[in-house]
Design a protein around this motif. Structure first.
Motif, PDB file in Angstrom:
ATOM      1  N   VAL A 122       0.977  -1.166  -0.008  1.00  0.00           N
ATOM      2  CA  VAL A 122      -0.131  -0.026  -0.140  1.00  0.00           C
ATOM      3  C   VAL A 122       0.961   1.317   0.042  1.00  0.00           C
ATOM      4  CG1 VAL A 122      -1.725   1.177   1.399  1.00  0.00           C
ATOM      5  CG2 VAL A 122      -1.785  -1.223   1.354  1.00  0.00           C
ATOM      6  N   MET A 123       2.063   1.151   0.789  1.00  0.00           N
ATOM      7  CA  MET A 123       2.621   2.430   0.770  1.00  0.00           C
ATOM      8  C   MET A 123       3.461   2.615  -0.587  1.00  0.00           C
ATOM      9  SD  MET A 123       3.013   4.040   3.500  1.00  0.00           S
ATOM     10  CE  MET A 123       4.474   4.968   3.174  1.00  0.00           C
ATOM     11  N   GLY A 124       3.817   1.525  -1.313  1.00  0.00           N
ATOM     12  CA  GLY A 124       4.262   1.725  -2.712  1.00  0.00           C
ATOM     13  C   GLY A 124       3.498   2.328  -3.504  1.00  0.00           C
ATOM     14  N   LEU A 125       2.242   2.069  -3.444  1.00  0.00           N
ATOM     15  CA  LEU A 125       1.129   2.867  -4.335  1.00  0.00           C
ATOM     16  C   LEU A 125       0.747   4.119  -3.796  1.00  0.00           C
ATOM     17  CD1 LEU A 125      -1.326  -0.295  -4.509  1.00  0.00           C
ATOM     18  CD2 LEU A 125      -0.015   0.433  -6.356  1.00  0.00           C
ATOM     19  N   ALA A 126       0.799   4.297  -2.547  1.00  0.00           N
ATOM     20  CA  ALA A 126       0.442   5.585  -2.033  1.00  0.00           C
ATOM     21  C   ALA A 126       1.337   6.558  -2.248  1.00  0.00           C
ATOM     22  CB  ALA A 126       0.018   5.705  -0.399  1.00  0.00           C
ATOM     23  N   ASN A 127       2.832   5.967  -2.251  1.00  0.00           N
ATOM     24  CA  ASN A 127       3.796   7.136  -2.417  1.00  0.00           C
ATOM     25  C   ASN A 127       3.920   7.495  -3.718  1.00  0.00           C
ATOM     26  OD1 ASN A 127       4.942   7.641   0.009  1.00  0.00           O
ATOM     27  ND2 ASN A 127       6.182   5.604  -0.109  1.00  0.00           N
ATOM     28  N   LYS A 128       3.549   6.660  -4.701  1.00  0.00           N
ATOM     29  CA  LYS A 128       3.370   7.096  -6.347  1.00  0.00           C
ATOM     30  C   LYS A 128       2.217   7.871  -6.557  1.00  0.00           C
ATOM     31  CE  LYS A 128       5.249   2.977  -8.958  1.00  0.00           C
ATOM     32  NZ  LYS A 128       4.878   1.586  -9.340  1.00  0.00           N
ATOM     33  N   GLU A 129       1.124   7.485  -6.001  1.00  0.00           N
ATOM     34  CA  GLU A 129      -0.079   8.354  -6.276  1.00  0.00           C
ATOM     35  C   GLU A 129       0.147   9.710  -5.675  1.00  0.00           C
ATOM     36  OE1 GLU A 129      -3.841   8.709  -7.636  1.00  0.00           O
ATOM     37  OE2 GLU A 129      -2.601   7.127  -8.000  1.00  0.00           O
ATOM     38  N   LEU A 130       0.583   9.857  -4.759  1.00  0.00           N
ATOM     39  CA  LEU A 130       0.778  11.187  -3.678  1.00  0.00           C
ATOM     40  C   LEU A 130       2.024  11.720  -3.760  1.00  0.00           C
ATOM     41  CD1 LEU A 130      -1.203   9.604  -0.519  1.00  0.00           C
ATOM     42  CD2 LEU A 130      -2.104  11.354  -2.573  1.00  0.00           C
ATOM     43  N   ALA A 131       2.942  11.297  -4.676  1.00  0.00           N
ATOM     44  CA  ALA A 131       4.302  11.846  -4.825  1.00  0.00           C
ATOM     45  C   ALA A 131       4.364  13.682  -4.891  1.00  0.00           C
ATOM     46  CB  ALA A 131       4.978  11.663  -6.040  1.00  0.00           C
ATOM     47  N   GLY A 132       4.940  14.083  -3.973  1.00  0.00           N
ATOM     48  CA  GLY A 132       4.908  15.699  -3.932  1.00  0.00           C
ATOM     49  C   GLY A 132       3.738  16.329  -3.301  1.00  0.00           C
ATOM     50  N   LYS A 133       2.625  15.480  -3.192  1.00  0.00           N
ATOM     51  CA  LYS A 133       1.359  16.121  -2.859  1.00  0.00           C
ATOM     52  C   LYS A 133       1.072  15.812  -1.201  1.00  0.00           C
ATOM     53  CE  LYS A 133      -0.775  15.132  -7.262  1.00  0.00           C
ATOM     54  NZ  LYS A 133      -1.620  14.329  -7.950  1.00  0.00           N
TER      55      LYS A 133
END
Length: 148
Positions: A122-133
């Motif tokens: 989940v962290m991998g997906l979340a970090n991709k999705e929320l990069a910089g946000k």
């Protein structure tokens, strides 16, 4: 690219004699130059790499500001917070905690994660999705609480 904007902003800050903005802008310029001249790096830095550099600069300043506050050095803490403000202007708008919680909940549902054991996925997906946000600590905290 951020680097051309930074040069223009440095000139404006110098003319306005805005020391806080000048410090933050120079920090960005130095970090970008350093990244460009590192061994094995490409001539130009893409936007994703620039964003990571800006995130790192903000994170370093937040950590420094926290340390200064703990030591009772408000004067130094204020300087760090001023630089955070300047650097943040060149980053995407940060999401609120509620927005991050909503996005993480949908990622958990879509990925089929069910326990804390799935946190890495989940962290991998979340970090991709929320990069910089959103801040990485906030993302981790929300993922952990929702999977627990």
């Amino acid at each position: 690219m951020v680097s051309t904007i930074i040069d223009q902003e440095i000139k404006k800050a110098m003319l306005a004699k805005d020391q806080a903005k000048l410090r933050g802008l120079r920090a960005i310029k130095a970090a970008l130059l350093l990244a460009r001249t590192e061994k094995g790096s490409a001539e130009e830095i893409n936007e994703e790499a620039e964003l990571k550099i800006l995130q790192r600069l903000v994170k370093q300043r937040k950590e420094s500001a926290d340390i200064y506050k703990q030591q009772g050095r408000e004067d130094l803490s204020v300087i760090e917070e001023e630089e955070i403000e300047v650097i943040s202007q060149f980053m995407p708008q940060q999401l609120s905690r509620e927005e991050v919680e909503t996005l993480v909940a949908s990622l958990i549902k879509d990925s089929g994660a069910s326990s804390v054991k799935d946190m890495g996925k989940v962290m991998g997906l979340a970090n991709k999705e929320l990069a910089g946000k959103a801040d990485g600590k906030l993302i981790a905290e929300i993922v952990k609480s929702q999977l627990a």
